[in-house]
Structures are given as structure tokens and as C-alpha cells.
Design a protein around this motif. Structure first.
Motif, PDB file in Angstrom:
ATOM      1  N   PRO A   1     -24.790 -53.344  17.220  1.00  0.00           N
ATOM      2  CA  PRO A   1     -25.960 -53.552  18.088  1.00  0.00           C
ATOM      3  C   PRO A   1     -26.545 -52.229  18.549  1.00  0.00           C
ATOM      4  CG  PRO A   1     -24.139 -54.973  18.724  1.00  0.00           C
ATOM      5  CD  PRO A   1     -23.601 -54.006  17.702  1.00  0.00           C
ATOM      6  N   HIS A   2     -27.868 -52.112  18.506  1.00  0.00           N
ATOM      7  CA  HIS A   2     -28.595 -50.939  19.007  1.00  0.00           C
ATOM      8  C   HIS A   2     -28.158 -49.647  18.335  1.00  0.00           C
ATOM      9  CE1 HIS A   2     -29.858 -53.837  21.963  1.00  0.00           C
ATOM     10  NE2 HIS A   2     -28.633 -53.966  22.409  1.00  0.00           N
ATOM     11  N   TYR A   3     -27.819 -49.713  17.051  1.00  0.00           N
ATOM     12  CA  TYR A   3     -27.361 -48.523  16.316  1.00  0.00           C
ATOM     13  C   TYR A   3     -28.408 -47.424  16.353  1.00  0.00           C
ATOM     14  CZ  TYR A   3     -25.817 -45.612  12.396  1.00  0.00           C
ATOM     15  OH  TYR A   3     -25.425 -44.560  11.614  1.00  0.00           O
ATOM     16  N   GLY A   4     -29.674 -47.782  16.122  1.00  0.00           N
ATOM     17  CA  GLY A   4     -30.737 -46.784  16.083  1.00  0.00           C
ATOM     18  C   GLY A   4     -30.880 -46.048  17.397  1.00  0.00           C
ATOM     19  N   ASP A   5     -30.878 -46.789  18.528  1.00  0.00           N
ATOM     20  CA  ASP A   5     -31.017 -46.156  19.835  1.00  0.00           C
ATOM     21  C   ASP A   5     -29.828 -45.260  20.154  1.00  0.00           C
ATOM     22  OD1 ASP A   5     -33.401 -47.455  20.172  1.00  0.00           O
ATOM     23  OD2 ASP A   5     -32.550 -49.100  21.350  1.00  0.00           O
ATOM     24  N   ASN A   6     -28.624 -45.743  19.843  1.00  0.00           N
ATOM     25  CA  ASN A   6     -27.421 -44.994  20.175  1.00  0.00           C
ATOM     26  C   ASN A   6     -27.281 -43.720  19.361  1.00  0.00           C
ATOM     27  OD1 ASN A   6     -26.806 -47.005  21.973  1.00  0.00           O
ATOM     28  ND2 ASN A   6     -25.395 -48.069  20.613  1.00  0.00           N
ATOM     29  N   ASN A   7     -27.910 -43.667  18.189  1.00  0.00           N
ATOM     30  CA  ASN A   7     -27.762 -42.502  17.321  1.00  0.00           C
ATOM     31  C   ASN A   7     -29.055 -41.707  17.156  1.00  0.00           C
ATOM     32  OD1 ASN A   7     -24.884 -42.631  15.866  1.00  0.00           O
ATOM     33  ND2 ASN A   7     -25.621 -44.710  16.179  1.00  0.00           N
ATOM     34  N   ALA A   8     -30.009 -41.925  18.046  1.00  0.00           N
ATOM     35  CA  ALA A   8     -31.275 -41.197  17.956  1.00  0.00           C
ATOM     36  C   ALA A   8     -31.062 -39.697  18.089  1.00  0.00           C
ATOM     37  CB  ALA A   8     -32.234 -41.695  19.031  1.00  0.00           C
ATOM     38  N   HIS A   9     -30.070 -39.278  18.889  1.00  0.00           N
ATOM     39  CA  HIS A   9     -29.827 -37.848  19.090  1.00  0.00           C
ATOM     40  C   HIS A   9     -29.292 -37.172  17.838  1.00  0.00           C
ATOM     41  CE1 HIS A   9     -25.827 -39.515  19.485  1.00  0.00           C
ATOM     42  NE2 HIS A   9     -25.316 -38.301  19.444  1.00  0.00           N
ATOM     43  N   ARG A  10     -28.861 -37.958  16.845  1.00  0.00           N
ATOM     44  CA  ARG A  10     -28.325 -37.399  15.613  1.00  0.00           C
ATOM     45  C   ARG A  10     -29.391 -37.279  14.524  1.00  0.00           C
ATOM     46  NH1 ARG A  10     -23.408 -36.268  15.418  1.00  0.00           N
ATOM     47  NH2 ARG A  10     -23.597 -36.016  13.166  1.00  0.00           N
ATOM     48  N   ARG A  11     -30.622 -37.629  14.831  1.00  0.00           N
ATOM     49  CA  ARG A  11     -31.699 -37.501  13.855  1.00  0.00           C
ATOM     50  C   ARG A  11     -32.531 -36.263  14.170  1.00  0.00           C
ATOM     51  NH1 ARG A  11     -32.176 -43.223  14.653  1.00  0.00           N
ATOM     52  NH2 ARG A  11     -33.989 -42.915  16.002  1.00  0.00           N
ATOM     53  N   SER A  12     -32.751 -35.432  13.166  1.00  0.00           N
ATOM     54  CA  SER A  12     -33.545 -34.224  13.374  1.00  0.00           C
ATOM     55  C   SER A  12     -35.021 -34.592  13.466  1.00  0.00           C
ATOM     56  CB  SER A  12     -33.321 -33.231  12.231  1.00  0.00           C
ATOM     57  OG  SER A  12     -33.718 -33.802  10.987  1.00  0.00           O
TER      58      SER A  12
ATOM     59  N   THR B   1     -32.997 -26.398   5.661  1.00  0.00           N
ATOM     60  CA  THR B   1     -34.034 -26.431   6.687  1.00  0.00           C
ATOM     61  C   THR B   1     -34.075 -27.825   7.300  1.00  0.00           C
ATOM     62  OG1 THR B   1     -35.794 -27.096   5.155  1.00  0.00           O
ATOM     63  CG2 THR B   1     -35.396 -24.727   5.420  1.00  0.00           C
ATOM     64  N   ASN B   2     -34.443 -27.907   8.562  1.00  0.00           N
ATOM     65  CA  ASN B   2     -34.555 -29.198   9.249  1.00  0.00           C
ATOM     66  C   ASN B   2     -35.304 -29.020  10.550  1.00  0.00           C
ATOM     67  OD1 ASN B   2     -31.510 -28.091   9.677  1.00  0.00           O
ATOM     68  ND2 ASN B   2     -32.322 -28.896  11.618  1.00  0.00           N
ATOM     69  N   GLY B   3     -35.782 -30.121  11.107  1.00  0.00           N
ATOM     70  CA  GLY B   3     -36.361 -30.096  12.435  1.00  0.00           C
ATOM     71  C   GLY B   3     -35.255 -30.014  13.468  1.00  0.00           C
ATOM     72  N   PRO B   4     -35.561 -29.630  14.700  1.00  0.00           N
ATOM     73  CA  PRO B   4     -34.541 -29.541  15.751  1.00  0.00           C
ATOM     74  C   PRO B   4     -34.039 -30.924  16.167  1.00  0.00           C
ATOM     75  CG  PRO B   4     -36.712 -29.163  16.660  1.00  0.00           C
ATOM     76  CD  PRO B   4     -36.895 -29.236  15.177  1.00  0.00           C
ATOM     77  N   TYR B   5     -32.828 -30.944  16.703  1.00  0.00           N
ATOM     78  CA  TYR B   5     -32.238 -32.180  17.211  1.00  0.00           C
ATOM     79  C   TYR B   5     -32.572 -32.338  18.700  1.00  0.00           C
ATOM     80  CZ  TYR B   5     -29.658 -32.280  12.846  1.00  0.00           C
ATOM     81  OH  TYR B   5     -29.333 -32.310  11.502  1.00  0.00           O
ATOM     82  N   MET B   6     -32.601 -33.550  19.135  1.00  0.00           N
ATOM     83  CA  MET B   6     -33.060 -33.876  20.485  1.00  0.00           C
ATOM     84  C   MET B   6     -32.264 -33.144  21.563  1.00  0.00           C
ATOM     85  SD  MET B   6     -33.203 -37.674  22.239  1.00  0.00           S
ATOM     86  CE  MET B   6     -34.043 -38.311  20.776  1.00  0.00           C
ATOM     87  N   GLU B   7     -30.941 -33.052  21.410  1.00  0.00           N
ATOM     88  CA  GLU B   7     -30.099 -32.506  22.467  1.00  0.00           C
ATOM     89  C   GLU B   7     -29.431 -31.187  22.105  1.00  0.00           C
ATOM     90  OE1 GLU B   7     -27.280 -35.519  23.344  1.00  0.00           O
ATOM     91  OE2 GLU B   7     -28.748 -36.956  24.122  1.00  0.00           O
ATOM     92  N   SER B   8     -29.395 -30.831  20.824  1.00  0.00           N
ATOM     93  CA  SER B   8     -28.592 -29.667  20.419  1.00  0.00           C
ATOM     94  C   SER B   8     -29.375 -28.614  19.653  1.00  0.00           C
ATOM     95  CB  SER B   8     -27.398 -30.145  19.576  1.00  0.00           C
ATOM     96  OG  SER B   8     -27.821 -30.952  18.496  1.00  0.00           O
ATOM     97  N   GLY B   9     -30.698 -28.668  19.708  1.00  0.00           N
ATOM     98  CA  GLY B   9     -31.492 -27.640  19.049  1.00  0.00           C
ATOM     99  C   GLY B   9     -31.378 -27.674  17.537  1.00  0.00           C
TER     100      GLY B   9
END
Length: 208
Positions: free
Chosen positions: A75-86, A192-200
Motif C-alpha cells: 500500500p502507498h508504495y509510490g508515496d513511501n518511496n518518493a524520496h528514492r526517485r531522482s 548523471t541524474n537529477g538530485p534526490y528530494m532529501e539527499s541531494g
């Protein structure tokens, strides 16, 4: 005349009664193919096909909480793992990041071939490229600089954390673009990648 007529009628009546009784017994003992067999005492009801394991999201009986594209169906996998998406890079930023990655890659390759993957050696080798080391304030705010050189991420093994030999590199090319790399005994990598929400620029670790 009377006796000759009465005898056959009695026989016919008796035969009719016997035939009727036989038909009644046959009908009572018949089981129709559409009737379900009675359940054993205490038995659980049979699950319907719609509740079978493996039902796809949206199918009858499927969990209403499974999100489309959820990695493990949680349940809510996308919301819980949003911080892991660049984050997304613009085409121009992606091009600039690729150019810097092409500058860093030969340096890390040389260090790997020389057997030098400690942070101090990596930092010293990257300084001639003109990068200024990133500085942060007490609350994690950026105070300038674009290059970050760190130890490898600690990993949990058995009952404790172990920090493998090697170095991670993060270069902030633009607010929406990074170069991330590592070099260790077994291999090295530059991407190369975009920055992560919480860890730059660095990918956040998985929680244990």
C-alpha cells in the motif's frame, strides 16, 4: 359376469399402485448435477474465483489499496518511496552534466587502475578539474561549492554496520542536474541524474 370383471380391475389397480410407489422411490433417491454437495461440519466456505491469489489490481476481489506500478504491491508504495526517485533534468542541464561526467570518468578510471580509492586520493585527483568542494551549514543548507567526496555508504552485515573501502563522488552541475560516481576495489562508475528530494546528488540509503 361380475366376478370375471372384478378380478382384472383389482389386478390393474394393484399394478398401478406398485408402479407409482416405484417411481416415487426413484425420484427421491436421485441427485441432480447442479446441486452442491453439503459442506462438512466446520468447513470454511470455498473462495470465489475473483478472490483467488494473483488477482490483478482493479479486478473483483483485488485489494483496493494497491497502486498501479507499485514495486511490490505494498500500500502507498509510490508515496513511501518518493524520496528514492531522482528529479527530472532539463535537456540543457542533462547535456552539461554529461560533459562533466566525461571529465570525471578518466580520473576515476586512472585511480582504480592505480589501486587508489580512498577519499583523500580521490579528492586530490579531482581538484585540478577546477571543482570547489561543497560546504553546508548546521542545518544542511548549502553554503557554496559543488563537489562532495565521501566514504562509501555503510552497509548492515550480520549484526553490525560495515563501511566498505572506496569513495563516493557527487557533483552539483545545476540545481536540477548532478554527476554521481564511485570508485572501489572491484569497480568504478560515473553517471548523471537529477538530485534526490532529501539527499541531494547522492541516492538515499535503504532503511534497514
Amino acid at each position: 359376469m361380475v366376478n370375471s370383471i372384478r378380478g382384472p380391475r383389482r389386478c390393474s389397480a394393484a399394478a398401478a399402485l406398485l408402479l407409482s410407489a416405484a417411481l416415487s422411490l426413484t425420484a427421491c433417491g436421485e441427485r441432480r448435477g447442479t446441486d452442491a454437495a453439503p459442506a462438512a461440519p466446520g468447513a470454511l466456505p470455498t473462495a470465489s474465483p475473483s478472490a483467488a491469489v494473483g488477482a490483478s489490481p482493479g479486478a473483483p476481489g483485488a485489494s483496493p489499496y494497491v497502486e498501479p506500478g507499485a514495486g511490490d504491491g505494498a500500500p502507498h508504495y509510490g508515496d513511501n518511496n518518493a524520496h528514492r526517485r531522482s528529479g527530472e533534468m532539463s535537456p540543457a542541464s542533462a547535456k552539461d552534466a554529461r560533459r562533466e561526467a566525461d571529465r570525471i570518468e578518466p580520473v576515476l578510471k586512472r585511480l582504480w587502475e592505480e589501486g587508489k580509492w580512498d577519499p583523500q586520493s580521490v579528492r586530490s585527483a579531482l581538484r585540478p578539474l577546477g571543482y570547489e568542494e561543497e560546504k553546508t551549514g548546521p542545518k544542511g543548507e548549502r553554503l557554496g561549492g559543488t563537489l562532495s567526496v565521501r566514504e562509501m555508504e555503510p552497509r548492515f552485515q550480520a549484526d553490525h554496520y560495515v563501511t566498505p573501502e572506496g569513495t563516493r563522488v557527487g557533483l552539483r552541475v545545476h540545481d536540477d542536474a548532478c554527476v554521481t560516481a564511485f570508485v572501489q576495489k572491484t569497480n568504478y562508475q560515473v553517471k548523471t541524474n537529477g538530485p534526490y528530494m532529501e539527499s541531494g546528488c547522492f541516492e538515499p540509503p535503504f532503511a534497514h
